[in-house]
Design an enzyme around this catalytic site. Structure first.
Site, PDB file in Angstrom:
ATOM      1  NE  ARG A   6      -3.955   0.033   1.928  1.00  0.00           N
ATOM      2  CZ  ARG A   6      -3.978   1.087   2.740  1.00  0.00           C
ATOM      3  NH1 ARG A   6      -3.201   1.141   3.804  1.00  0.00           N
ATOM      4  NH2 ARG A   6      -4.793   2.088   2.497  1.00  0.00           N
ATOM      5  CE1 TYR A  10      -4.036   1.490  -4.855  1.00  0.00           C
ATOM      6  CE2 TYR A  10      -3.766   0.243  -2.843  1.00  0.00           C
ATOM      7  CZ  TYR A  10      -4.209   0.334  -4.133  1.00  0.00           C
ATOM      8  OH  TYR A  10      -4.818  -0.743  -4.711  1.00  0.00           O
ATOM      9  CB  CYS A  36      17.245  -3.186  -4.232  1.00  0.00           C
ATOM     10  SG  CYS A  36      18.458  -1.946  -4.706  1.00  0.00           S
ATOM     11  CD  GLU A  37      11.941  -2.064  -7.605  1.00  0.00           C
ATOM     12  OE1 GLU A  37      11.851  -0.927  -8.103  1.00  0.00           O
ATOM     13  OE2 GLU A  37      12.009  -3.089  -8.275  1.00  0.00           O
ATOM     14  CE1 TYR A  65      -8.881  -5.299   1.111  1.00  0.00           C
ATOM     15  CE2 TYR A  65      -8.790  -3.450   2.623  1.00  0.00           C
ATOM     16  CZ  TYR A  65      -9.513  -4.320   1.836  1.00  0.00           C
ATOM     17  OH  TYR A  65     -10.871  -4.206   1.771  1.00  0.00           O
TER      18      TYR A  65
END
Length: 112
Positions: A6, A10, A36-37, A65
């Site tokens: 999330r 979002y 690793c982002e 969720y």
């Protein structure tokens, strides 16, 4: 990103607290995940007490969720699921290991 998507997807924000707060003046901190982002960020510039390597933080208000949206992105196993109630923790699902993921690999012949 693979366990709680999330925030990356979002820009959802969750309260984050130290599980065992250390004495000292809170300082601004950025809490990131293990993938690793650049989007694997749970919070930026939040006040947290002093932390040391190995200290735990809790990401609160994650809701239902997290598990439903979890994936094996980047070859990572999903986390264990725990249920809290009556002063006890019960493991609802074990965490996935690399061996668990390898067992799911199949090369069954498919007829077309």
């Amino acid at each position: 990103m693979n366990d709680l998507l999330r925030p990356a997807l979002y820009r959802a924000r969750h309260r984050i607290v130290a599980v065992r707060a250390r004495a000292g003046t809170p300082e601004p901190a950025t809490v990131v995940g293990p993938v690793c982002e650049s989007a694997d960020v749970f919070a930026e510039d939040i006040e947290l007490p002093p932390l040391e390597a190995g200290d735990l933080v809790a990401i609160l208000d994650a809701g239902a969720y997290g598990a439903a949206m979890a994936s094996n992105y980047n070859g990572r196993g999903r986390l264990a699921e725990l249920v809290a109630g009556g002063g006890h923790l019960t493991r609802a699902r074990a965490g996935e290991t690399a061996a668990d993921l390898a067992l799911r690999t199949r090369s069954d012949a498919l007829e077309i």
